[in-house]
Scaffold this active site. Structure first.
Site, mmCIF file in Angstrom:
data_model
loop_
_atom_site.group_PDB
_atom_site.id
_atom_site.type_symbol
_atom_site.label_atom_id
_atom_site.label_comp_id
_atom_site.label_asym_id
_atom_site.label_seq_id
_atom_site.Cartn_x
_atom_site.Cartn_y
_atom_site.Cartn_z
ATOM 1 C CD GLN A 118 -1.595 -3.464 -2.163
ATOM 2 O OE1 GLN A 118 -0.581 -4.116 -2.426
ATOM 3 N NE2 GLN A 118 -2.404 -3.782 -1.176
ATOM 4 C CG ASP A 119 -4.271 0.491 -1.304
ATOM 5 O OD1 ASP A 119 -4.927 -0.243 -2.060
ATOM 6 O OD2 ASP A 119 -4.183 0.308 -0.086
ATOM 7 C CG ASP A 167 -7.536 -3.665 -3.703
ATOM 8 O OD1 ASP A 167 -8.144 -4.324 -4.571
ATOM 9 O OD2 ASP A 167 -7.156 -4.156 -2.626
ATOM 10 C CD GLN A 203 -1.461 -2.263 2.130
ATOM 11 O OE1 GLN A 203 -0.272 -2.614 2.109
ATOM 12 N NE2 GLN A 203 -2.368 -2.838 2.896
ATOM 13 N NE ARG A 238 -8.772 -6.963 -3.721
ATOM 14 C CZ ARG A 238 -7.852 -7.566 -2.973
ATOM 15 N NH1 ARG A 238 -7.961 -8.860 -2.693
ATOM 16 N NH2 ARG A 238 -6.815 -6.894 -2.506
#
Length: 543
Positions: free
Chosen positions: A358-359, A380, A336, A448
């Site tokens: 990520q993120d 994500d 993250q 998701r």
């Protein structure tokens, strides 16, 4: 949606529309609590309120929420005063909770003030109460990420979970007692004598000479300007750092006074920028994507929480960013690592780029709008629990770590009464150059379910072949598959075929434009009342 959600909606319909005067009807706590997530707990909250109407029950619960929020904020402050005895990761988590609890008390106080007024927008209160629950969840996640000592973690986690139960009751009672009635007012009114971009003359001459500022010079002509400062690394402006310019912005200005404009000249700005809650109606304009770049590399692997890993973080209401790249260079292996986090109500981003893995983009809470932007990431990489619309944006999946799949969205709605979700409208979903060169070795998905009531809709967008035919990826087992709301409407492109999509109860192919229109700028985020002030173009309805 789940049958429990449908039964709640049916109850509310009968409850709200079979009574001639809801505000004056005598309602017992037991009846008032029926549609709440935990009726037994709700009745214990209302048992001593002495109220007889549903609205008074709701107001009593919100006041109780404020009392609990203040106690929690004091508890966090007491731990931070002992900071020298804690690890840096623990201090970071406590600082996250301190900021979030401060915002929570503000939102509850503002909600009570609105409810005590003679006329208010129900969207405003529901948005604030929704954000409070998000703040609670984020604080809890920061504590979990930081490996905080058991004493602190147990103490704060117990308080968070108990308070969240109360905040959910307050939100449920509000949505029961005050039927949805958004107002058509504009956010603020222009005061006489305020300056417009179109008549700033010498003050704006450098903007007018740079056609990259906006795609047309007329876009900013009607924007009201309070003041303008320039950031330039060569010393030719008012400031050499973005943070110093933000610090110079006046506190708590009204939109009717105009934007405090910060023009950030081209350059690579290696600084972590935070626009706090007092810096309202700040407009930051760069020289263009990949020209004005704000960059950092904080990440969870190296000790940050996800929340405080952001290169750029904003909670000041009415923030606008134009022609800027926000970047986190930590890389895929650092997990993250947020490029930008927004928890700013009425925040708008136009012709910006968000780059990470990520993120990447944390749309944390409240109401947000993104237009003509580029978003790059892997896992994500658009996540959070705001009510947010992306319009005319390019969404690029990058090459992740070997063995990983790409998931574009991870929406974080935790309560069915939250008016939050992610709407992706007239955007383009495609592979970034590194993923395209990998020749299909990575599976990519539209999203998701990060949380139980995750809500994401793709509408009238182009979806390229990188998206797996199933479309969506489970989070873990059957978690949230019946309570989420995922939908697609009139998308095009080789990845848009819905014939092999997941068969989850919560997944929908929307056929009716009347359903899809609920996720447009005008309806989903009430954009007609606040986006025009920024001068940013938008389409209020479907194409």
């Amino acid at each position: 949606m789940a049958s429990s959600s449908l039964s709640t909606i049916l109850f509310l319909f009968l409850f709200l529309f079979t009574s001639p005067s809801l505000a004056d009807t005598s309602i017992t706590p037991a009846t008032a609590c029926t549609p709440t997530p935990d009726p037994t707990y709700c009745k214990s909250v209302l048992s001593s309120d002495g109220q007889t109407t549903l609205q008074n029950h709701g107001l009593f619960s919100i006041k109780q929420s404020l009392n609990h929020a203040r106690k929690f904020a004091a508890l966090v402050d007491s731990y931070l005063r002992l900071g020298s005895s804690f690890s840096q990761s623990t201090i970071r988590a406590l600082e996250d909770c301190q900021l979030l609890s401060s915002l929570t008390t503000d939102y509850l106080s503002n909600s009570i003030n609105l409810l005590n007024s003679t006329d208010f927008d129900t969207d405003d209160v529901q948005t604030l109460l929704s954000a409070i629950i998000t703040n609670q969840q984020t604080c809890l996640e920061s504590l979990q990420e930081s490996a905080t000592g058991s004493t602190i973690q147990n103490s704060l986690s117990t308080a968070l979970l108990n308070d969240t139960k109360l905040h959910r009751v307050s939100l449920a009672l509000f949505t029961s007692a005050w039927p949805h009635s958004p107002k058509k007012h504009k956010r603020g009114r222009l005061r006489p004598g305020r300056k417009l971009f179109s008549n700033l003359g010498r003050e704006i001459s450098e903007f007018k000479s740079r056609r990259r500022l906006l795609q047309s010079s007329t876009a900013l002509d009607s924007v009201v300007v309070r003041d303008i400062v320039v950031v330039s690394q060569d010393g030719s402006g008012n400031f050499i750092t973005i943070n110093s310019a933000v610090a110079a912005a006046p506190d708590n200005t009204n939109i009717s006074d105009g934007y405090f404009v910060i023009y950030v000249k081209a350059g690579l700005y290696q600084e972590y920028v935070s626009v706090n809650k007092t810096k309202k109606n700040l407009m930051m304009i760069g020289d263009g994507i990949n020209q004005t770049i704000i960059t950092g590399n904080r990440n969870v692997v190296d000790g940050s929480t996800t929340f405080n890993s952001a290169t750029f973080a904003v909670v000041g209401e009415g923030f606008v960013a134009i022609n800027i790249t926000f970047r986190n260079t930590a890389g895929a292996v650092k997990q993250q690592a947020v490029a930008l986090r927004s928890g700013a109500d009425f925040s708008t981003f136009y012709s910006c780029s968000f780059e990470g893995y990520q993120d990447t983009l944390y749309t944390h809470s409240l109401r947000q709008f993104y237009r003509d932007c580029h978003i790059y990431g892997t896992v994500d990489f658009i996540f959070g629990n705001a009510a947010v619309v992306f319009q005319n944006c390019n969404i690029y999946a990058r090459l992740p770590i070997s063995g990983q799949s790409n998931t574009i969205t991870a929406q974080g709605r935790t309560d069915p009464n939250q008016n939050t979700g992610t709407s992706i409208h007239n955007c383009r979903v495609a592979a970034a150059s590194d993923l395209a060169a990998a020749n299909g070795s990575t599976k990519s998905y539209l999203g998701r379910p990060w949380k139980q009531y995750s809500m994401t809709v793709y509408m009238q967008s182009f979806i390229d072949s990188l998206i797996d035919p199933a479309g969506w990826l489970p989070w873990s087992g059957d978690f949230a598959l019946s309570t989420l709301y995922y939908a697609e409407y009139n998308n095009t492109g080789p990845g848009s075929n819905t014939s092999s999509r997941v068969t989850w109860t919560g997944y929908h192919v929307i056929n009716a434009s009347s359903t899809a229109s609920n996720f447009t700028v005008s309806k989903f985020i009430s954009g007609d009342s606040w986006i025009p002030a920024s001068g940013v173009p938008y389409v209020g309805g479907l194409l």
